[in-house]
Design an enzyme around this catalytic site. Structure first.
Site, short mmCIF file in Angstrom:
data_model
loop_
_atom_site.label_atom_id
_atom_site.label_comp_id
_atom_site.label_asym_id
_atom_site.label_seq_id
_atom_site.Cartn_x
_atom_site.Cartn_y
_atom_site.Cartn_z
N ALA B 529 1.01 -1.06 0.04
CA ALA B 529 0.13 -0.09 0.26
C ALA B 529 0.75 1.30 -0.04
O ALA B 529 0.31 2.31 0.16
CB ALA B 529 -0.96 -0.02 1.06
N GLY B 736 3.56 8.03 1.07
CA GLY B 736 4.10 7.15 0.07
C GLY B 736 4.16 7.54 -1.51
O GLY B 736 3.14 8.13 -1.79
N GLY B 738 5.30 4.54 -3.52
CA GLY B 738 5.91 3.16 -4.09
C GLY B 738 5.22 2.46 -5.44
O GLY B 738 5.65 1.97 -6.44
N GLU B 739 3.80 2.84 -5.30
CA GLU B 739 2.73 2.08 -6.44
C GLU B 739 2.71 2.90 -7.26
O GLU B 739 2.37 2.64 -8.58
CB GLU B 739 1.79 1.55 -5.77
CG GLU B 739 1.83 0.58 -4.59
CD GLU B 739 0.50 0.34 -3.94
OE1 GLU B 739 -0.37 -0.40 -4.23
OE2 GLU B 739 0.13 1.11 -2.83
#
Lengths: 155, 783, 297
Positions: B529, B736, B738-739
Site C-alpha cells: 500500500a 508514500g 511506491g505504487e
C-alpha cells in the site's frame, strides 16, 4: 540409471573434484554442491539471466549448462568477482549509482557486464544495452544499471 | 530545544542505501539461499488441470511408498480456510477445484526429483464442472456457482459478499442526483475498457520453508512482504496462538504485492506437519509463479461521464467488474478500493459507482502494485480525454479545472486534504512541451502526446498498526527493530534515515535488526500500500521520541538542567545553556554516575513507539458514504511523447515524465528510483504484458511468450519529478509513492496513441499488432 | 495442462571418442538418444517434458566438429560447435557473410549465444529460426556424418516441416559450408519481434543482392521469408521479377506483393496471420529499399 560422473573443475580459483549425476545443471551444482548462493535461479529456461556465471571466461546461463559439461572448466561466480574483500570497479559503480533495488538480478548483471567489458572495453551505450538484453530487471527500470556500467568505461 | 521548522540534515538527503554492498557482492541472503542441512525436505505440488471440477477421489498410496518420500498431503489433511479479508480458500483443494493449477496434493521428499516422481504416482479422479471465465458472465444468474458456501465464510465487516451468487464484494457509491445531473450535462461520454490479467514477475519466485516441531510450533522462512500478517493468518486458520508461529523473512527479490498475505506459504506448513522436525522447502518454478499463485485481476470497466458547457465534470457512472478468480480473499479489497476511488482525482458532485468483485475460474487475483488503481485509471483517464475532446477543451486545462483540491468533498463524503496534483500536471505538461507538436523521425511515423493524472490511498483495513523499537548498544549504535520489509524499495534505508534524523545520530549508527523475525521484530501490519515510509516512519519517530525522553531525563538529572534545554547532535547530548556534553555511548547501557560515584542514574535505554491511524471511519453499505474513507491520497501525473511506426504499429517512447506529490522526499534519490522503476513497470504493462488464458488454461506461463521490458525497451528520455505538499501526519511530512508511478501509465500512453494516430484500443497491452491493425482500419474508415 | 517441473528428468550424458562411435550410438537408440551441442533448445524441452530423453550425446569434443576455415576459393566452413557469439565477432563473417552475423545477433541474449551454435539453430528447424534465412541465401551446404560416412546436403533441401529435417537416425551435422558469396554482394536481415531485441521473430525477411551483368536489371536478388510458413520460403518469383525489371520503388513494391502472396502465416500466441501478412509486406519492402539504397551510395 543414476550413473555419476567424476569431474574436476576450478571454481573462483579453487580446484574442485566431485561426483555428479548427468541431469544436474551448472546452476544447481553451484548453488547446492558448492553453496555459492550469489548466483540466482530466476526461470531455469535461459531467459532471465539471473543465473549468469562465467565458464572459461564467457558468460552463460548456468541453468542451460550441465554440470558434467564443465569437466576441466574454469568457473567464476559473483563471489569470485570480489577479490579478498575489495570491490570490483563495476560493483563500486553500481553502489555509487544506486543501481540496485531488490538485488536479485544484480549478480547476473554484474557478471555479464564484467565479461562483456573484458572483450569490449569501450562500448557505446547501445552496445551495453544489447549485451544486457538477456538480463531482466523488474525493479530499477534499467537506467541506472546502464549508467553504472557506462561510467566504468569512461576513464 | 528542537526547532520544528528546521528539518534535520538527513531528511531530504540522498544517503546511500544501506544494503548496496551485500547485494553487489551476492552476499545478501534470500530465502532459497538459506542452508538447512541434510534433514531438509523438498516439496512439490500436484495441481489441478481443470478450471472447475469435483474431486471424486485421490489415491496417494503408491506415492507414499516411494523411497525418499516422507509426507504426502491432500485436502483431507486440513479442513480450514484461510484468507485476509474473506476466508474463502482451502490451502489444498478438498471437494472441488476452482482454477487450473490449484493444489490438490503435496509431497515432501528428500529431493525435488523424488517429490516430482511421487506426484506422478498420485491418482486423482475429477468430474469436470461447467466453468466461467469472464466476470460479466459470472455475474449473470444461472452462471456456474463457484462458491456455494459464500454465506458461511468469515468476512470482515467492510466487505459485502452476496451469497448465492459469484459476487464476493459489492461496493457502492451513491452521491448526489445522477439523473438530474445527466440532464445538466452538455456532453456525455460512455465507454467500456478491458484491462487483462498480468503477473507481478518478481525476479525471485515465491519460496517458503516450513518446519513444525513435535510440540506443534511452526517456523516459516519465507520471501515475504508481510511476516506478521502471515503469522496471524496462519494462527487463525490453524487455531493456534500467534506466539507459536515464527515467521522469518530475509531479503525479498521483488514483491510488487504478490508476496503479501498468505498464498503458497501454507503448503509447506501442511506438509511439514506430517514430517515433524524436518524443514520442508517449496520453491515455485517460474511457470508456477505465472499462474498458480497471485495475478493482477482483470477488469471490465464501464464508464459514463458528463460535463457542463464550461467543462465542469458533473456526473459519473462507474461500473467495475473485477475478475477476482477462484479465490478473492484479498481481491475483495481491491474492488473496495476501486469503489471508493471511483472518480479518480476529480471533484465530481454526482456519482454512482458499483464495484463488483466476481469469482471466475481463472487464477487467483491478488494485490498488485497499484491495488486496482492502474486498471481504474486506464478507464477514467482515457474517458476524461474523450470528454475534453468532445467539449473542445484542452486536455491539460480540462484536468486542471476538475482535479480535486483541498476542501473538496469526495465521492465518499471525505474532505480532501491539501495536494499538489495541479503542480504535478504543470510540471509534466511543461516537460513534454504540451501544446507543441513533436516532429516524427520519418515519414511513416507519427508522434503524439498524452497525459494522465492519478490518485491512490493506501488500501488497508481501518486499523493497520506499525511499531518500532530502538535498542542501544554500548558504543551508541542502535538496533532499530521494525516490521517493514526491504523488498527493494529502500525501506531499511529510509527507516535508518528517519531514526538517525529523529534521534540526532549519524546514519551509520543505526543498524536494522534483520532478517525480519516475528519473534523479535516489532509488529508491522504489512509492507504494502505504499504505506511504510509514512506509517513505519511515524512509529520510528515515536520510538525516537521515547528514547530521547529517557535520555534527556537521565542527563537532565545528572547535570541539574532542564530537559527542554537538551538536544542530541551527532550522537552527543549537548545543552543550549551550558557547554556540557556527553556521548551517548558513555551512558546508554550503563547510566551516568552521580557525583563522587554516590550511586547511578539511568540504565539500558530502549525506545519504543507505535503508530496507527485512528480516524478512518466505516462507509455506508448502500451509499459508500462516511466521514473518512481513507488516511490520505498521493496524487500525481504522467506524460508521454510517443512515436508510432504506422506500418508496423511499433511504438517507441520518446519521452516519459512523472511528477508525484510525496509530501516530503525523505531520500530524494530513492524516490526517483521508485518512480523510474514504477514507470518502467507501467510501460511494460502498457506495451507488452498479458496473461493469455484460454478456457482457464494459461497459454504463456514463461518468458518466451510473456514479454516484459528489457534494457532495449526503455524510453529515450525519462524524467522524474516530485513536489512536496506536506502530509499533516507523515514523518517530516512524507507520504508514500511506491505504487503510484505505474498507475497512470497505460492511460497516458493510450492518450498519446490517440493523439498520434486517432485510434483508441479497447485495452492494453498496446502491442504493435493491435496498433497496426487498428491504424489500418482507421485509415480505411477515413477514406 | 502438465504440472510444471522444477528439475531436468533423469537421463544419461554420453561422451564417445569418435564421430563414428557417436553416430552408431545415436542410430542404435533412435528417439531415445539426442545429440547435444549448445543445449539451449534441448534442455528447455527436457525440463518441460516435451521430449523424454534417455541419452544425451555430446558432440562438442569430436574431431572435425569445431572447424572455422575460410579460403578464397572454398568459402567458409563453420563447424557444429561454433557459437553464435563467435560468428558475430568473426571478422570473416563481418566482411564476407554480414547478414549471417546480423541474424545471429537476433537470437536470444548475449549469454545464450555463448552456448547456442549456428548448426544447432539450423537443426532446430524452427519456422522462425533467425539464422536459417541467411544461411540459405548464402547457399549453405551441410556436411552430414552418419554410420555410412559423410554426405553433403544443400540447406534448401534440408527442411521437411516445423522442427523436422531430413536427418536420419544416427546422422549428425558436422559442419556447414558457405561458398564465396557473389562478388560485391550486399544483404539485409530484418526481423520484427514483440520487444526491440531478444524476442523470437514474428516475421523475418532476408534479402541479398549482387551486381549481375547478365540480368536485365543489372542485379540478381535472393529473398527469404521466416516465420510465415512451416519452413523458410525462398521467394523465387520475386527474385526473378527483380532480376528482369528495372529496379524502382514500383518493382520493389511488386516484389513485396509477391512475398505477401507466397507466405502462409498462421495465428499463434505471438501474432495473428493477418498481422504477419502486414509485416511480410512492410519488412520485405523495407529490406529491399534498404538494400537498394546501399547500392546507390
Amino acid at each position: 540409471m543414476k550413473k555419476k560422473h567424476t569431474i574436476t573443475l576450478t571454481v573462483n580459483g579453487y580446484k574442485e573434484e566431485l561426483e555428479i549425476p548427468s541431469n544436474l545443471t551448472l546452476l544447481h551444482m553451484i548453488r547446492e554442491n558448492f553453496a555459492l548462493t550469489g548466483t540466482k535461479n530466476g526461470c531455469e529456461a535461459g531467459e532471465c539471466g539471473a543465473c549468469t556465471v562465467l565458464v572459461n571466461g564467457k558468460p552463460v546461463n548456468s541453468c542451460m549448462v550441465l554440470a558434467v559439461e564443465c569437466d576441466g572448466a574454469e568457473i567464476m561466480t559473483i563471489e569470485g568477482l570480489t577479490e579478498s574483500g575489495g570491490l570490483d570497479q563495476l560493483q563500486q559503480s553500481f553502489i555509487e549509482h544506486n543501481a540496485i533495488q531488490c538485488g536479485f538480478c544484480t549478480p547476473g548483471i554484474l557478471i555479464t557486464a564484467f565479461a562483456f567489458l573484458q572483450s569490449n572495453p569501450h562500448p557505446s551505450e547501445t552496445e551495453i544495452r544489447e549485451a544486457l538484453v538477456g538480463n531482466l530487471c523488474r525493479c530499477t527500470g534499467y537506467e541506472r544499471i546502464i549508467q553504472a556500467v557506462l561510467d566504468t568505461t569512461l576513464e | 530545544m528542537e526547532n520544528s521548522d528546521q528539518l534535520p540534515e538527513l531528511i531530504g538527503k540522498s544517503v546511500a542505501r544501506i544494503d548496496l554492498k551485500e547485494k553487489a557482492t551476492g552476499e545478501a541472503v534470500f530465502t532459497d539461499d538459506l542452508q538447512f542441512g541434510n534433514n531438509l525436505l523438498y516439496a512439490r505440488i500436484k495441481r489441478s488441470p481443470y478450471p472447475h471440477a469435483l474431486i471424486k477421489s485421490i489415491d496417494t498410496s503408491e506415492a507414499e511408498r516411494l523411497p525418499g518420500v516422507k509426507a504426502v498431503v491432500t485436502g483431507a489433511d486440513f479442513a480450514g480456510r484461510i484468507g485476509l479479508y474473506l476466508k474463502d480458500r482451502h490451502i489444498i483443494a478438498r471437494d472441488r477445484v476452482r482454477y487450473v493449477g490449484e493444489p490438490v496434493a503435496g509431497v515432501g521428499a528428500v529431493s525435488e526429483e523424488i517429490a516430482e516422481k511421487a506426484l506422478e504416482l498420485i491418482q486423482v479422479d475429477y468430474e469436470p464442472l461447467p466453468a466461467v471465465f469472464l466476470p460479466q458472465e459470472a455475474i449473470k444468474p444461472g452462471a456456474p456457482l463457484i462458491h456455494p458456501d459464500l454465506g458461511k465464510y468469515d468476512v470482515v465487516n467492510f466487505i459485502f459478499p452476496e451469497p448465492g451468487t459469484n459476487i464476493s464484494n459489492h461496493f457502492k457509491v451513491r452521491k448526489g442526483d445522477l439523473e438530474k445531473a445527466w440532464q445538466d450535462c452538455a456532453v456525455i461520454v460512455e465507454n467500456e475498457y478491458y484491462i487483462p490479467h498480468i503477473q507481478h514477475v518478481p525476479l525471485e519466485t515465491h519460496v517458503a520453508v516450513a518446519q513444525v516441531d513435535h510440540s506443534g510450533k511452526i517456523t516459516l522462512w519465507t520471501s515475504s512482504q508481510s511476516p506478521f500478517a502471515q503469522r496471524d493468518l496462519i494462527a487463525k486458520t490453524w487455531g493456534m496462538s500467534p506466539s507459536d508461529i515464527r515467521v522469518i523473512s530475509p531479503y525479498v527479490g521483488g514483491g510488487f504485492g504478490c508476496k503479501a498475505g498468505v498464498t503458497m506459504e501454507a503448503l509447506p506448513i501442511v506438509i511439514a506437519m506430517k514430517a515433524k522436525g524436518h524443514p520442508v522447502k517449496l520453491r515455485l518454478t517460474r511457470e508456477e509463479e505465472f499462474y498458480t499463485n497471485f495475478v493482477r485481476q482483470a477488469l471490465l470497466i464501464r464508464l459514463k461521464m458528463g460535463c457542463d458547457a464550461d467543462g465542469n465534470i458533473l456526473a459519473m457512472e462507474n461500473t467495475m467488474y473485477w475478475d477476482g478468480g477462484a479465490s478473492t480473499e484479498y481481491g475483495v479489497n481491491i474492488a473496495r478500493a476501486g469503489g471508493y476511488s471511483c472518480t479518480g482525482p476529480y471533484d465530481i458532485p454526482n456519482v454512482r459507482a458499483d464495484s463488483y468483485c466476481v469469482y471466475t475460474n481463472n487464477t487467483i487475483g491478488g494485490p498488485y502494485r497499484g491495488f486496482g488503481m492502474s486498471e481504474l485509471h486506464t478507464g477514467i483517464e482515457q474517458c476524461v480525454d474523450e470528454l475534453a475532446d468532445k467539449i473542445h477543451m484542452d486536455k491539460v486545462a480540462f484536468r486542471k479545472q476538475n482535479v480535486v483540491a483541498a476542501g473538496d468533498t469526495l465521492a465518499t463524503g471525505m474532505v480532501m486534504h491539501p495536494t499538489g496534483i495541479s503542480h504535478c500536471i504543470d510540471i509534466v505538461a511543461e516537460a513534454i512541451e504540451w501544446g507543441k507538436t513533436s516532429k516524427p523521425g520519418s515519414p511513416h511515423k507519427k508522434r503524439g502526446k498524452g497525459i494522465a493524472v492519478m490518485w491512490k490511498a493506501p488500501a488497508m483495513p481501518p486499523n493497520p498498526g506499525s511499531s518500532a523499537t530502538l535498542k542501544f548498544n554500548s558504543d551508541g549504535t542502535v538496533f532499530l527493530s521494525i516490521g517493514g520489509q526491504e523488498i527493494g524499495q529502500g525501506a531499511f534505508t529510509v527507516a535508518a534515515q528517519i531514526a538517525a534524523a529523529g534521534l540526532g545520530v549519524p546514519i551509520d549508527w543505526i543498524r536494522i535488526s534483520k532478517p525480519l523475525d516475528t519473534d523479535y521484530s516489532s509488529y508491522e501490519w504489512q509492507t504494502v500500500a505504499s504505506r511504510i515510509t509514512w506509517t513505519m516512519g511515524n512509529a520510528i519517530l515515536a520510538a525516537v521520541k521515547d528514547a530521547r525522553n529517557q535520555i534527556f531525563k537521565i542527563v537532565a538529572e545528572a547535570w541539574h538542567e532542564n530537559e527542554a534545554d537538551l538536544d542530541i547532535k551527532d550522537g552527543i547530548v549537548c545543552s543550549s545553556i551550558s557547554d556540557r556534553e556527553i556521548s551517548l555511548k558513555d551512558f546508554v547501557i550503563t547510566g551516568i554516575p552521580k557525583k563522587n560515584y554516590q550511586g547511578w542514574i539511568g540504565g539500558p535505554i530502549i525506545g519504543r513507539g507505535n503508530f496507527m491511524p485512528t480516524y478512518v471511519t466505516g462507509l455506508d453499505k448502500e451509499t459508500g458514504q462516511g466521514e473518512r474513507a481513507v488516511v490520505h491520497f498521493t496524487t500525481g501525473a504522467q506524460g508521454f511523447i510517443v512515436e508510432i511506426d504506422t506500418q508496423t504499429g511499433k511504438l517507441e517512447i520518446i519521452k516519459a515524465v512523472s511528477a508525484f506529490d510525496v509530501g516530503k522526499a525523505i531520500n530524494p534519490d530513492l524516490v526517483k528510483a521508485q518512480i523510474e522503476g514504477g514507470m518502467m513497470q507501467g510501460i511494460s504493462s502498457a506495451l507488452f504484458e498479458q496473461l493469455v488464458f484460454k478456457e482457464g488454461v494459461l497459454q504463456n506461463p514463461n518468458f518466451v511468450d510473456y514479454r516484459i521490458a528489457t534494457t532495449m525497451d526503455t524510453p529515450e528520455q525519462m524524467e522524474c519529478y516530485y513536489v512536496e505538499v506536506p502530509q499533516d501526519d507523515g514523518p517530516f511530512g512524507a507520504r508514500g509513492v511506491g505504487e503510484h508511478p505505474m498507475v497512470p501509465t497505460i492511460a497516458a500512453i493510450g492518450n498519446a496513441i490517440y493523439d498520434a494516430v486517432g485510434v483508441r484500443l479497447e485495452g492494453p497491452p498496446f502491442t504493435a499488432e493491435k496498433l497496426c491493425l487498428a491504424i489500418k482500419q482507421h485509415n480505411h474508415k477515413e477514406k | 495442462m502438465n504440472n510444471p517441473h522444477s528439475r531436468l528428468p533423469e537421463f544419461e550424458y554420453i561422451r564417445l571418442d569418435s564421430p563414428e562411435s557417436t553416430t552408431a550410438f545415436l542410430k542404435d537408440y533412435p528417439g531415445q538418444a539426442y545429440p547435444l551441442l549448445g543445449g539451449t533448445d534441448i534442455l528447455v524441452a527436457f525440463r518441460d517434458r516435451r521430449i523424454q530423453p534417455k541419452y544425451l550425446v555430446d558432440l562438442k569434443h569430436l574431431d572435425g566438429f569445431d572447424s572455422f576455415n575460410f579460403s578464397p576459393n572454398k568459402g567458409l566452413t563453420i563447424g557444429a560447435t561454433v557459437t553464435l557469439n563467435q560468428i558475430i565477432s568473426s571478422k570473416i563473417i563481418q566482411g564476407h557473410y554480414p547478414i549471417l552475423g546480423q541474424a545471429a545477433k537476433q537470437v536470444g541474449g548475449y549469454q545464450l549465444r555463448n552456448r547456442a551454435t549456428l548448426v544447432g539453430n539450423l537443426c532446430n528447424a524452427s519456422p522462425c529460426g533467425d539464422t536459417i534465412g541467411p544461411s540459405m541465401l548464402y547457399s549453405g551446404e551441410l556436411d552430414i556424418f552418419g554410420t555410412n560416412g559423410a554426405k553433403s546436403i544443400p540447406l534448401k533441401d534440408f527442411y521437411l516441416g516445423p522442427g523436422k529435417t531430413s536427418l536420419q537416425p544416427g546422422e549428425i551435422v558436422r559442419s556447414i559450408n558457405f561458398p564465396i558469396p557473389p562478388d560485391q554482394h550486399k544483404g539485409v536481415y530484418l526481423s520484427f519481434g514483440r520487444n526491440k531485441l531478444s524476442d523470437l521473430a514474428l516475421v523475418a525477411v532476408t534479402v541479398l543482392a549482387y551486381p549481375q551483368k547478365r540480368a536485365p536489371s543489372g542485379f540478381s536478388f535472393r529473398i527469404a521469408l521466416s516465420a510465415v510458413s512451416p519452413t523458410i520460403i525462398v521467394v523465387e518469383e520475386a527474385q526473378t521479377l527483380l532480376s528482369e525489371q528495372p529496379i524502382t520503388l514500383s518493382s520493389l513494391e511488386k516484389a513485396a506483393e509477391i512475398a505477401l502472396n507466397q507466405c502462409r502465416p498462421i495465428d499463434d500466441i505471438r501474432a495473428s496471420k493477418k498481422y504477419r501478412r502486414e509485416l511480410v509486406y512492410t519488412l520485405t519492402l523495407r529490406a529491399l529499399q534498404q538494400l537498394w539504397n546501399s547500392f546507390q551510395s
